[in-house]
Design a protein around this motif. Structure first.
Motif, PDB file in Angstrom:
ATOM      1  N   ALA A 168       0.665  -1.169  -0.017  1.00 24.56           N
ATOM      2  CA  ALA A 168      -0.151  -0.178   0.026  1.00 24.56           C
ATOM      3  C   ALA A 168       0.999   1.209   0.194  1.00 24.56           C
ATOM      4  O   ALA A 168       0.577   2.198  -0.665  1.00 24.56           O
ATOM      5  CB  ALA A 168      -0.770  -0.013   1.027  1.00 24.56           C
ATOM      6  N   TRP A 169       2.112   1.157   0.596  1.00 22.49           N
ATOM      7  CA  TRP A 169       2.820   2.414   0.757  1.00 22.49           C
ATOM      8  C   TRP A 169       3.555   2.653  -0.432  1.00 22.49           C
ATOM      9  O   TRP A 169       3.359   3.632  -1.025  1.00 22.49           O
ATOM     10  CB  TRP A 169       4.089   2.080   1.756  1.00 22.49           C
ATOM     11  N   SER A 170       3.881   1.661  -1.234  1.00 21.85           N
ATOM     12  CA  SER A 170       4.536   1.787  -2.514  1.00 21.85           C
ATOM     13  C   SER A 170       3.632   2.295  -3.478  1.00 21.85           C
ATOM     14  O   SER A 170       3.842   3.132  -4.344  1.00 21.85           O
ATOM     15  CB  SER A 170       5.086   0.372  -2.972  1.00 21.85           C
ATOM     16  N   ALA A 171       2.059   1.740  -3.555  1.00 20.32           N
ATOM     17  CA  ALA A 171       1.235   1.755  -4.595  1.00 20.32           C
ATOM     18  C   ALA A 171       0.833   3.241  -4.165  1.00 20.32           C
ATOM     19  O   ALA A 171       0.548   4.261  -5.145  1.00 20.32           O
ATOM     20  CB  ALA A 171      -0.011   1.146  -4.540  1.00 20.32           C
ATOM     21  N   HIS A 172       0.819   3.641  -3.076  1.00 21.78           N
ATOM     22  CA  HIS A 172       0.393   5.041  -2.614  1.00 21.78           C
ATOM     23  C   HIS A 172       1.503   6.129  -3.478  1.00 21.78           C
ATOM     24  O   HIS A 172       0.988   7.322  -3.628  1.00 21.78           O
ATOM     25  CB  HIS A 172       0.186   5.168  -1.037  1.00 21.78           C
ATOM     26  N   LYS A 173       2.680   5.938  -2.687  1.00 20.68           N
ATOM     27  CA  LYS A 173       3.672   6.712  -3.162  1.00 20.68           C
ATOM     28  C   LYS A 173       3.992   6.967  -4.838  1.00 20.68           C
ATOM     29  O   LYS A 173       4.051   7.795  -5.418  1.00 20.68           O
ATOM     30  CB  LYS A 173       5.101   6.271  -2.596  1.00 20.68           C
ATOM     31  N   TYR A 174       4.049   5.672  -5.299  1.00 22.95           N
ATOM     32  CA  TYR A 174       4.555   5.653  -6.623  1.00 22.95           C
ATOM     33  C   TYR A 174       3.394   5.516  -7.945  1.00 22.95           C
ATOM     34  O   TYR A 174       3.732   5.829  -8.933  1.00 22.95           O
ATOM     35  CB  TYR A 174       5.507   4.645  -6.913  1.00 22.95           C
ATOM     36  N   ILE A 175       2.167   5.168  -7.456  1.00 18.74           N
ATOM     37  CA  ILE A 175       1.035   5.073  -8.373  1.00 18.74           C
ATOM     38  C   ILE A 175       0.275   6.301  -8.156  1.00 18.74           C
ATOM     39  O   ILE A 175       0.135   7.137  -8.979  1.00 18.74           O
ATOM     40  CB  ILE A 175       0.394   3.570  -8.279  1.00 18.74           C
ATOM     41  N   MET A 176      -0.469   6.214  -6.881  1.00 17.97           N
ATOM     42  CA  MET A 176      -1.423   7.331  -6.711  1.00 17.97           C
ATOM     43  C   MET A 176      -1.026   8.559  -6.755  1.00 17.97           C
ATOM     44  O   MET A 176      -1.510   9.795  -7.261  1.00 17.97           O
ATOM     45  CB  MET A 176      -1.979   6.939  -5.197  1.00 17.97           C
ATOM     46  N   HIS A 177       0.111   8.619  -6.297  1.00  9.79           N
ATOM     47  CA  HIS A 177       1.103  10.032  -6.587  1.00  9.79           C
ATOM     48  C   HIS A 177       2.017  10.161  -7.725  1.00  9.79           C
ATOM     49  O   HIS A 177       2.858  11.042  -7.852  1.00  9.79           O
ATOM     50  CB  HIS A 177       2.051  10.381  -5.050  1.00  9.79           C
ATOM     51  N   TRP A 185      -2.429   9.552 -10.414  1.00 15.73           N
ATOM     52  CA  TRP A 185      -2.640  10.651  -9.729  1.00 15.73           C
ATOM     53  C   TRP A 185      -4.281  11.131 -10.292  1.00 15.73           C
ATOM     54  O   TRP A 185      -5.200  11.633  -9.229  1.00 15.73           O
ATOM     55  CB  TRP A 185      -1.918  11.994  -9.868  1.00 15.73           C
ATOM     56  N   GLY A 186      -4.684  10.962 -11.234  1.00 14.02           N
ATOM     57  CA  GLY A 186      -6.028  11.244 -11.979  1.00 14.02           C
ATOM     58  C   GLY A 186      -7.162  10.637 -10.928  1.00 14.02           C
ATOM     59  O   GLY A 186      -8.150  11.291 -10.953  1.00 14.02           O
ATOM     60  N   TRP A 187      -6.962   9.503 -10.481  1.00 15.79           N
ATOM     61  CA  TRP A 187      -8.003   8.742  -9.529  1.00 15.79           C
ATOM     62  C   TRP A 187      -7.660   9.353  -8.195  1.00 15.79           C
ATOM     63  O   TRP A 187      -8.722   9.401  -7.450  1.00 15.79           O
ATOM     64  CB  TRP A 187      -7.768   7.456  -9.473  1.00 15.79           C
ATOM     65  N   HIS A 188      -6.417   9.759  -7.638  1.00 19.87           N
ATOM     66  CA  HIS A 188      -6.117  10.100  -6.281  1.00 19.87           C
ATOM     67  C   HIS A 188      -6.526  11.414  -6.255  1.00 19.87           C
ATOM     68  O   HIS A 188      -6.499  11.820  -4.641  1.00 19.87           O
ATOM     69  CB  HIS A 188      -4.670   9.513  -6.050  1.00 19.87           C
ATOM     70  N   ARG A 189      -6.251  12.291  -7.069  1.00 20.11           N
ATOM     71  CA  ARG A 189      -6.247  13.787  -6.771  1.00 20.11           C
ATOM     72  C   ARG A 189      -7.414  14.279  -5.974  1.00 20.11           C
ATOM     73  O   ARG A 189      -7.272  15.015  -5.049  1.00 20.11           O
ATOM     74  CB  ARG A 189      -6.564  14.330  -8.421  1.00 20.11           C
ATOM     75  N   ASP A 190      -8.707  13.823  -6.506  1.00 23.94           N
ATOM     76  CA  ASP A 190      -9.954  14.309  -5.565  1.00 23.94           C
ATOM     77  C   ASP A 190      -9.817  13.970  -4.174  1.00 23.94           C
ATOM     78  O   ASP A 190     -10.525  14.417  -3.149  1.00 23.94           O
ATOM     79  CB  ASP A 190     -11.334  13.637  -6.077  1.00 23.94           C
ATOM     80  N   LYS A 217       0.598  16.368  -6.419  1.00 24.57           N
ATOM     81  CA  LYS A 217       1.230  14.996  -6.109  1.00 24.57           C
ATOM     82  C   LYS A 217       2.654  15.054  -5.771  1.00 24.57           C
ATOM     83  O   LYS A 217       3.299  14.058  -5.336  1.00 24.57           O
ATOM     84  CB  LYS A 217       0.969  14.230  -7.429  1.00 24.57           C
ATOM     85  N   GLU A 218       3.576  16.049  -5.980  1.00 25.66           N
ATOM     86  CA  GLU A 218       4.832  16.021  -5.634  1.00 25.66           C
ATOM     87  C   GLU A 218       5.165  16.204  -4.074  1.00 25.66           C
ATOM     88  O   GLU A 218       4.417  16.840  -3.435  1.00 25.66           O
ATOM     89  CB  GLU A 218       5.489  17.264  -6.441  1.00 25.66           C
ATOM     90  N   GLY A 219       6.226  15.623  -3.670  1.00 27.26           N
ATOM     91  CA  GLY A 219       6.809  15.774  -2.466  1.00 27.26           C
ATOM     92  C   GLY A 219       5.854  14.980  -1.533  1.00 27.26           C
ATOM     93  O   GLY A 219       5.171  14.237  -1.993  1.00 27.26           O
ATOM     94  N   GLY A 220       5.787  15.476  -0.100  1.00 22.87           N
ATOM     95  CA  GLY A 220       4.729  14.563   0.507  1.00 22.87           C
ATOM     96  C   GLY A 220       5.577  13.865   1.568  1.00 22.87           C
ATOM     97  O   GLY A 220       6.910  13.264   1.449  1.00 22.87           O
ATOM     98  N   VAL A 221       4.861  13.501   2.572  1.00 21.93           N
ATOM     99  CA  VAL A 221       5.348  12.317   3.665  1.00 21.93           C
ATOM    100  C   VAL A 221       4.094  11.349   4.046  1.00 21.93           C
ATOM    101  O   VAL A 221       2.927  11.778   3.722  1.00 21.93           O
ATOM    102  CB  VAL A 221       5.759  13.128   4.865  1.00 21.93           C
ATOM    103  N   SER A 222       4.430  10.391   4.758  1.00 18.93           N
ATOM    104  CA  SER A 222       3.688   9.429   5.295  1.00 18.93           C
ATOM    105  C   SER A 222       2.714   8.882   4.281  1.00 18.93           C
ATOM    106  O   SER A 222       1.577   9.213   4.252  1.00 18.93           O
ATOM    107  CB  SER A 222       2.739  10.045   6.398  1.00 18.93           C
TER     108      SER A 222
END
Length: 172
Positions: free
Chosen positions: A21-30, A34-39, A134-139
């Motif tokens: 989940a961490w990897s998918a969140h960082k590298y796919i969702m962000h 991002w099109g699905w995660h943006r909202d 989507k750039e940067g971020g933590v956690s």
């Protein structure tokens, strides 16, 4: 398979899902997803988000593992461990939903933790939402949360380096 082995597989699968989940969140969702995660990172008053579609991938992983472990589906080729891997993935999905959607985003219950690990989870995920875009971020994890003070320092370094743009109310 012994009950000890089955429980061990469930626990290992559960914690492996945090890494997935961490990897998918960082590298796919962000990243390219991002099109699905943006909202999810924008204010809205809708009950559902495009981001909720990502849960279908976790469900598909769990269902696939259950199918691999099912003698009804796989016959003599069933792999019993698949059932327990599917159970670990399912348990992670339930905990994720309770923590992320319930506790952090209060989508279906309202509780504000005053201390302990629950408060740390909320603080860490709020710091994740402190950036614009989507750039940067933590956690990027959902069940394992790093120290919020360390996350604030990391956000400040990202802002200074021009990697992350912070929301005005979230200046670190």
């Amino acid at each position: 398979m012994s009950p000890f082995a089955a429980i061990t597989i469930v626990i290992i699968s559960f914690f492996a899902m945090e890494g997935i989940a961490w990897s998918a969140h960082k590298y796919i969702m962000h990243g390219w997803g991002w099109g699905w995660h943006r909202d999810h990172h924008e204010r809205h008053d809708r009950m559902f988000e495009k981001n909720d579609l990502y849960a279908l991938f976790g469900a598909a992983m769990s269902i696939s593992a259950f199918a691999i472990g099912s003698p009804l589906i796989m016959g003599a080729h069933a792999w019993e461990a698949g059932t327990w891997i599917g159970t670990g993935i399912l348990c992670y999905g339930v905990v994720y939903s309770l923590i992320h959607d319930g506790l952090v985003h209060q989508r279906y219950f309202h509780y504000v933790p005053r201390g302990g690990y629950a408060k740390r989870l909320v603080q860490a995920h709020r710091l994740h939402h402190a950036t614009v875009g989507k750039e940067g971020g933590v956690s990027f994890g959902f069940v394992i949360a790093r120290d919020p003070a360390a996350l604030k320092r990391e956000l400040a370094e990202q802002r200074k380096a021009g990697i992350a743009v912070l929301r005005e109310a979230e200046e670190v």
